[in-house]
Design an enzyme around this catalytic site. Sequence first.
Site, PDB file in Angstrom:
ATOM      1  N   HIS A   1     -52.258 -34.943  23.372  1.00  0.00           N
ATOM      2  CA  HIS A   1     -52.892 -35.382  24.618  1.00  0.00           C
ATOM      3  C   HIS A   1     -51.965 -36.413  25.270  1.00  0.00           C
ATOM      4  O   HIS A   1     -51.482 -37.322  24.588  1.00  0.00           O
ATOM      5  CB  HIS A   1     -54.276 -35.984  24.349  1.00  0.00           C
ATOM      6  CG  HIS A   1     -54.969 -36.417  25.600  1.00  0.00           C
ATOM      7  ND1 HIS A   1     -55.557 -35.523  26.475  1.00  0.00           N
ATOM      8  CD2 HIS A   1     -55.118 -37.635  26.163  1.00  0.00           C
ATOM      9  CE1 HIS A   1     -56.061 -36.180  27.504  1.00  0.00           C
ATOM     10  NE2 HIS A   1     -55.789 -37.464  27.354  1.00  0.00           N
TER      11      HIS A   1
ATOM     12  N   GLU B   1     -65.317 -31.228  17.223  1.00  0.00           N
ATOM     13  CA  GLU B   1     -66.171 -30.561  18.208  1.00  0.00           C
ATOM     14  C   GLU B   1     -66.191 -31.266  19.564  1.00  0.00           C
ATOM     15  O   GLU B   1     -66.640 -30.712  20.557  1.00  0.00           O
ATOM     16  CB  GLU B   1     -67.603 -30.439  17.668  1.00  0.00           C
ATOM     17  CG  GLU B   1     -67.799 -29.371  16.594  1.00  0.00           C
ATOM     18  CD  GLU B   1     -67.286 -29.759  15.211  1.00  0.00           C
ATOM     19  OE1 GLU B   1     -67.451 -28.943  14.289  1.00  0.00           O
ATOM     20  OE2 GLU B   1     -66.742 -30.885  15.055  1.00  0.00           O
TER      21      GLU B   1
HETATM   22  C1  GRF Z   1     -48.550 -31.471  28.515  1.00  0.00           C
HETATM   23  O1  GRF Z   1     -48.573 -32.448  29.523  1.00  0.00           O
HETATM   24  C2  GRF Z   1     -49.471 -31.866  27.405  1.00  0.00           C
HETATM   25  O2  GRF Z   1     -49.623 -33.254  27.236  1.00  0.00           O
HETATM   26  C3  GRF Z   1     -50.779 -31.331  27.848  1.00  0.00           C
HETATM   27  O3  GRF Z   1     -50.499 -30.162  28.581  1.00  0.00           O
HETATM   28  C4  GRF Z   1     -49.163 -30.168  28.985  1.00  0.00           C
HETATM   29  C5  GRF Z   1     -48.509 -29.000  28.316  1.00  0.00           C
HETATM   30  O4  GRF Z   1     -47.228 -28.892  28.726  1.00  0.00           O
HETATM   31  N1  GRF Z   1     -51.612 -31.073  26.715  1.00  0.00           N
HETATM   32  P1  GRF Z   1     -46.318 -27.732  28.061  1.00  0.00           P
HETATM   33  O5  GRF Z   1     -47.025 -26.416  28.290  1.00  0.00           O
HETATM   34  O6  GRF Z   1     -46.194 -28.054  26.598  1.00  0.00           O
HETATM   35  O7  GRF Z   1     -45.037 -27.856  28.803  1.00  0.00           O
END
Ligand code: GRF
Length: 208
Positions: free
Chosen positions: A110, A148
Amino acid sequence: MLKIAVLVSGGGTNLQAIIDRIQDGSIENTKIDIVISNNRGAYALERAAAAGIDAEVLSPKDYETRQQFNEALLEKLKSRDIDLVVLAGYLVVVPEIVIQEFRNRIINIHPSLIPSFCGKGYYGLKVHEGVLSRGVKVTGATVHFVDEGTDTGPIILQKAVEVKQTDTPEILQRRVMEEAEWVILPRAISMIAKGQVSVVDGLVKVEE
Ligand code: GRF
């Protein structure tokens, strides 16, 4: 050998970081067994193909009911004998039946320091827009186990990133990806592959 499935929806830069770290030996004893995308147009699928990794599209849109999609995803993961599921920009809600089957074996990246700027509605650029509008001076990224809730599982790793006065959401997103996401997601996988990570009373313990 840790067999991982990487679930993607977009550009796949986090997937690429994992591929690169396996190839350069930073992540040992690990194989990306399959990449699964809900989005057939995801560039992440091109990255998987270029690396010779099996990739499949599994979209809720291709099933009569959500339950049928949920069961298909679970069956796919079980049939491939997956040890660890890695969500790398995966925008589909992970089915409860998958979370139950893979308790503390699903991780997510995240793009903020949880518990800030996370939960429902906080994904992609929206996270960084929230960071800039609140005026925090430090943000970063978090790798956590998936439960969850939304971004509520036990935290494995975090890495801080400076917020600059001149940042736009796009500039900040890129810095968080480069300086944090692409570093801590592979690192978390490496630690799990070495058996260094456990969850005790809802908190992650890491063997030094
Ligand atoms: C990234 O910003 C990540 O933090 C979030 O979604 C985006 C995915 O980017 N979960 P990628 O597809 O890995 O380039």
